[in-house]
Design a protein around this motif. Structure first.
Motif, PDB file in Angstrom:
ATOM      1  N   LEU A 299     -42.897 -12.488  50.970  1.00 31.00           N
ATOM      2  CA  LEU A 299     -44.111 -11.749  51.316  1.00 31.00           C
ATOM      3  C   LEU A 299     -45.089 -12.649  52.058  1.00 31.00           C
ATOM      4  CD1 LEU A 299     -45.754  -9.123  51.066  1.00 31.00           C
ATOM      5  CD2 LEU A 299     -46.618  -9.968  48.882  1.00 31.00           C
ATOM      6  N   ALA A 300     -45.256 -13.872  51.587  1.00 24.99           N
ATOM      7  CA  ALA A 300     -46.181 -14.804  52.240  1.00 24.99           C
ATOM      8  C   ALA A 300     -45.674 -15.230  53.609  1.00 24.99           C
ATOM      9  CB  ALA A 300     -46.400 -16.023  51.350  1.00 24.99           C
ATOM     10  N   GLU A 301     -44.361 -15.383  53.733  1.00 16.96           N
ATOM     11  CA  GLU A 301     -43.805 -15.929  54.974  1.00 16.96           C
ATOM     12  C   GLU A 301     -43.545 -14.868  56.041  1.00 16.96           C
ATOM     13  OE1 GLU A 301     -40.324 -17.905  53.663  1.00 16.96           O
ATOM     14  OE2 GLU A 301     -41.398 -19.395  52.462  1.00 16.96           O
ATOM     15  N   ARG A 302     -43.095 -13.676  55.619  1.00 17.23           N
ATOM     16  CA  ARG A 302     -42.615 -12.698  56.598  1.00 17.23           C
ATOM     17  C   ARG A 302     -43.338 -11.358  56.553  1.00 17.23           C
ATOM     18  NH1 ARG A 302     -36.144 -12.902  56.452  1.00 17.23           N
ATOM     19  NH2 ARG A 302     -36.520 -11.589  58.285  1.00 17.23           N
ATOM     20  N   ARG A 309     -38.053  -4.728  52.406  1.00 20.43           N
ATOM     21  CA  ARG A 309     -36.612  -4.692  52.719  1.00 20.43           C
ATOM     22  C   ARG A 309     -35.829  -5.579  51.754  1.00 20.43           C
ATOM     23  NH1 ARG A 309     -38.749  -5.052  58.176  1.00 20.43           N
ATOM     24  NH2 ARG A 309     -38.454  -3.060  59.269  1.00 20.43           N
ATOM     25  N   ALA A 310     -36.390  -6.748  51.422  1.00 21.91           N
ATOM     26  CA  ALA A 310     -35.726  -7.627  50.459  1.00 21.91           C
ATOM     27  C   ALA A 310     -35.643  -6.962  49.092  1.00 21.91           C
ATOM     28  CB  ALA A 310     -36.489  -8.954  50.366  1.00 21.91           C
ATOM     29  N   LEU A 311     -36.685  -6.250  48.695  1.00 22.23           N
ATOM     30  CA  LEU A 311     -36.639  -5.497  47.433  1.00 22.23           C
ATOM     31  C   LEU A 311     -35.492  -4.486  47.458  1.00 22.23           C
ATOM     32  CD1 LEU A 311     -40.320  -4.544  46.478  1.00 22.23           C
ATOM     33  CD2 LEU A 311     -38.711  -5.874  45.110  1.00 22.23           C
ATOM     34  N   ALA A 312     -35.381  -3.762  48.566  1.00 19.03           N
ATOM     35  CA  ALA A 312     -34.360  -2.718  48.675  1.00 19.03           C
ATOM     36  C   ALA A 312     -32.949  -3.291  48.578  1.00 19.03           C
ATOM     37  CB  ALA A 312     -34.536  -1.955  49.985  1.00 19.03           C
ATOM     38  N   LEU A 313     -32.745  -4.480  49.127  1.00 21.91           N
ATOM     39  CA  LEU A 313     -31.413  -5.086  49.101  1.00 21.91           C
ATOM     40  C   LEU A 313     -30.968  -5.436  47.688  1.00 21.91           C
ATOM     41  CD1 LEU A 313     -31.612  -7.447  52.218  1.00 21.91           C
ATOM     42  CD2 LEU A 313     -30.304  -5.325  51.990  1.00 21.91           C
ATOM     43  N   PRO A 326     -47.665  -2.912  63.284  1.00 18.46           N
ATOM     44  CA  PRO A 326     -47.713  -3.827  64.431  1.00 18.46           C
ATOM     45  C   PRO A 326     -48.254  -5.201  64.098  1.00 18.46           C
ATOM     46  CG  PRO A 326     -49.490  -2.221  64.559  1.00 18.46           C
ATOM     47  CD  PRO A 326     -48.613  -1.797  63.426  1.00 18.46           C
ATOM     48  N   ALA A 327     -48.938  -5.337  62.976  1.00 20.52           N
ATOM     49  CA  ALA A 327     -49.487  -6.631  62.566  1.00 20.52           C
ATOM     50  C   ALA A 327     -49.550  -6.649  61.043  1.00 20.52           C
ATOM     51  CB  ALA A 327     -50.871  -6.864  63.177  1.00 20.52           C
ATOM     52  N   ARG A 328     -50.104  -7.732  60.495  1.00 26.26           N
ATOM     53  CA  ARG A 328     -50.135  -7.895  59.043  1.00 26.26           C
ATOM     54  C   ARG A 328     -51.497  -7.518  58.480  1.00 26.26           C
ATOM     55  NH1 ARG A 328     -47.160 -13.189  56.818  1.00 26.26           N
ATOM     56  NH2 ARG A 328     -47.802 -12.074  54.930  1.00 26.26           N
ATOM     57  N   ALA A 329     -51.470  -7.019  57.246  1.00 29.07           N
ATOM     58  CA  ALA A 329     -52.701  -6.748  56.522  1.00 29.07           C
ATOM     59  C   ALA A 329     -53.149  -8.019  55.802  1.00 29.07           C
ATOM     60  CB  ALA A 329     -52.491  -5.613  55.524  1.00 29.07           C
ATOM     61  N   ASP A 330     -54.329  -7.968  55.190  1.00 33.26           N
ATOM     62  CA  ASP A 330     -54.811  -9.105  54.410  1.00 33.26           C
ATOM     63  C   ASP A 330     -53.864  -9.373  53.247  1.00 33.26           C
ATOM     64  OD1 ASP A 330     -56.969  -9.369  56.064  1.00 33.26           O
ATOM     65  OD2 ASP A 330     -58.319  -8.191  54.804  1.00 33.26           O
ATOM     66  N   ALA A 331     -53.781 -10.634  52.840  1.00 32.53           N
ATOM     67  CA  ALA A 331     -52.844 -11.030  51.787  1.00 32.53           C
ATOM     68  C   ALA A 331     -53.041 -10.248  50.488  1.00 32.53           C
ATOM     69  CB  ALA A 331     -52.958 -12.535  51.534  1.00 32.53           C
ATOM     70  N   PRO A 332     -54.277 -10.035  49.994  1.00 33.07           N
ATOM     71  CA  PRO A 332     -54.425  -9.258  48.748  1.00 33.07           C
ATOM     72  C   PRO A 332     -53.907  -7.828  48.888  1.00 33.07           C
ATOM     73  CG  PRO A 332     -56.432 -10.492  49.224  1.00 33.07           C
ATOM     74  CD  PRO A 332     -55.573 -10.595  50.442  1.00 33.07           C
TER      75      PRO A 332
END
Length: 423
Positions: A299-302, A309-313, A326-332
C-alpha cells in the motif's frame, strides 16, 4: 502625476469589477434558470412516480443532481463574492436498498431546502442575478438609441426607452440622458450580485440546529476513531506479547542452553540450533504479518489499487478487481479504504458462500467510491458486532459513508464512499 495614475488604476479596477459582476450575473440568469427549472420539474415527476415503484429508482439519482447544482452555487458564492453557504446533508443510510435510500433522502431537511431554493432561484433569484447585467447593458442600449438607432425604430411608431418615448432626435437625446443617469448606478452591480448570493444563503444555508446535528455526528465518528485506534494498539501489544516476543524469549533461552551444551553435548546443541533457527523464521513471519496489518508495504509503495489487487490474489474465491484512479489519495485515506475493502472481502469469503467477487475502485468528483459485490446468499447487515459496523466507523472518521444492499438470496453489494482529492 502619481495621484492621477493611482486614480486611473482604481477606476480601471472598479470598472473591471462592474463588468465582471454583470457577466457573472448574466451567466447565472441565462444558464441556471433552465437548469433549476429542469431539476425542479424532474424532482416533482420522480416523487410522483414513487407509489408505482419507478420513482424509487429515479429519485435518488435526481436528488443527487439537485445536490450537485446546489453545491455548485455554494462554490460560486464563495469564489465570486466571498459568501459562505453551509450545508448539512445527512449521511446516506446504512441499508442501500432503493426504498430505504429514497425515503431517507426525502426525510432529510436539507433536501427539501434544496427544492425550496430551486423555486426561489427561478423567480427572485433570477431577477437578482440579472440586475447586475441590466445596470450595465441597459444604459448602453440608451446610448445606441440616442446615437441613431431611433431612426429605423421611428418607422414603427417610435421606441420606449424607460419612460421616454423616442420619436425624434430630441427625445433620443432625452433617452441618452436617462441612460447616462442609469449608468451612474452601474457600480452597484457587484453589490447586487452579492445580494443574489445572500438570498441564496438565506434559503439554501443550513440552520444552526442542522449544523449542530452535523457536528454531533462528526464528533461521534471521531470518538469511534479514537476508540478504534486504542483497540488497535491493544491488539498490536497483545500480538507482540503472545507471538513474536514469546518466540524471541524462547530463542534467547535456547541460545543460552546451546552455549552450555556446545562442549558437553554437540549433537544436542546442534538440534537446539535448528529449533532456534525455525523459531526465528516463525517470529519473522509473525512480525511481517503484524506490520502488514498496521500498514501493508504494498500500500505504501504502490498505492491503493495494487494493494487491493494483492488482497484479491490471496483470497480462495475468484475475485475481479477494476481500478480507475489517475493519482494517489492521502495515505490515511488509502489506509482506511484498504482495511475497509479487506474487511468487506473477509466477510464475503466467510459468510456469503459466494464463488465470485467483484471489486470496483474509482475516483470521480472528489469522491473515492469502492464497491465490493459477491454472488452469495445475501442477508448481510450493518449491526453491532458485525465487521461492517467497524468499516462504517472507520469510514466515518473521514466523513465517509457505507451502504449495504443484500437481499435474501443475494447478491450482496457493499458500497463505500470517502470524500478526498488525489495528489
Amino acid at each position: 502625476m502619481t495621484t492621477n495614475t493611482h486614480s486611473g488604476g482604481d477606476f480601471r479596477t472598479r470598472a473591471r469589477e462592474v463588468v465582471l459582476a454583470a457577466v457573472r450575473g448574466l451567466v447565472l440568469a441565462v444558464v441556471t434558470l433552465p437548469i433549476s427549472a429542469l431539476c425542479f420539474t424532474l424532482t416533482l415527476v420522480s416523487v410522483a412516480l414513487i407509489p408505482i415503484g419507478v420513482g424509487v429508482f429515479t429519485t435518488p439519482w435526481i436528488l443527487g443532481g439537485v445536490r450537485n447544482v446546489a453545491d455548485t452555487r455554494r462554490r460560486l458564492a464563495a469564489e465570486w463574492c466571498g459568501v459562505q453557504i453551509p450545508s448539512a446533508y445527512r449521511p446516506a443510510p446504512e441499508g442501500a436498498n432503493q426504498w430505504t435510500r429514497t425515503y431517507a433522502l426525502l426525510r432529510d431537511p436539507a433536501v427539501w431546502r434544496d427544492l425550496r431554493w430551486l423555486q426561489v432561484d427561478m423567480t427572485a433569484g433570477y431577477v437578482t442575478a440579472l440586475l447586475p447585467a441590466v445596470l450595465l447593458l441597459y444604459p448602453l442600449e440608451g446610448f445606441v438609441v440616442a446615437a441613431g438607432l431611433w431612426r429605423p425604430l421611428s418607422e414603427f411608431g417610435g421606441y420606449w426607452y424607460g419612460f421616454v418615448h423616442v420619436t425624434d432626435q430630441g427625445s433620443a437625446l432625452g433617452a441618452g440622458a436617462l441612460a447616462a443617469a442609469l449608468l451612474l448606478l452601474a457600480p452597484l452591480a457587484p453589490r447586487l450580485l452579492t445580494a443574489h448570493f445572500k438570498l441564496t444563503r438565506a434559503v439554501l444555508g443550513a440552520n444552526q440546529a442542522e449544523l449542530a446535528e452535523r457536528v454531533k455526528v462528526l464528533t461521534e465518528t471521531r470518538r469511534d476513531a479514537v476508540d478504534t485506534s486504542a483497540a488497535e494498539l491493544r491488539r498490536i501489544e497483545r500480538d507482540l506479547h503472545d507471538g513474536a516476543q514469546a518466540r524471541l524469549v524462547a530463542m534467547g533461552m535456547d541460545l543460552g542452553t546451546i552455549e552450555m551444551l556446545m562442549d558437553k553435548d554437540p549433537a544436542k546443541a546442534k538440534q537446539l540450533i535448528g529449533q532456534a533457527r525455525q523459531a526465528s523464521v516463525e517470529a519473522l513471519g509473525e512480525l511481517r504479518d503484524l506490520v502488514r496489518g498496521i500498514h501493508p508495504p504494498v500500500l505504501a509503495e504502490r498505492g491503493l489499487g495494487d494493494a487491493v489487487r494483492a488482497l484479491a490474489l490471496r483470497l480462495p474465491v475468484s475475485t475481479e478487481v477494476e481500478v480507475e484512479m489517475p493519482a494517489r489519495a492521502d495515505a490515511p485515506v488509502e489506509s482506511a479504504a484498504y482495511f475497509a475493502v479487506s474487511e468487506a472481502l473477509t466477510n464475503a469469503v466467510k459468510h456469503s458462500g459466494a464463488d465470485r467477487i467483484w471489486v470496483d475502485v474509482h475516483h470521480a468528483e472528489d469522491m473515492l467510491r469502492i464497491t465490493v459485490t459477491d454472488n452469495g446468499k445475501g442477508g448481510a447487515v450493518v449491526g453491532a458486532g458485525s465487521g461492517l459496523s467497524g468499516v462504517e466507523r472507520r469510514l466515518g472518521t473521514f466523513d465517509g459513508v457505507l451502504a449495504v444492499s443484500s437481499p435474501a438470496g443475494g447478491p450482496t453489494m457493499v458500497t463505500m464512499e470517502i470524500p478526498c482529492v488525489l495528489s
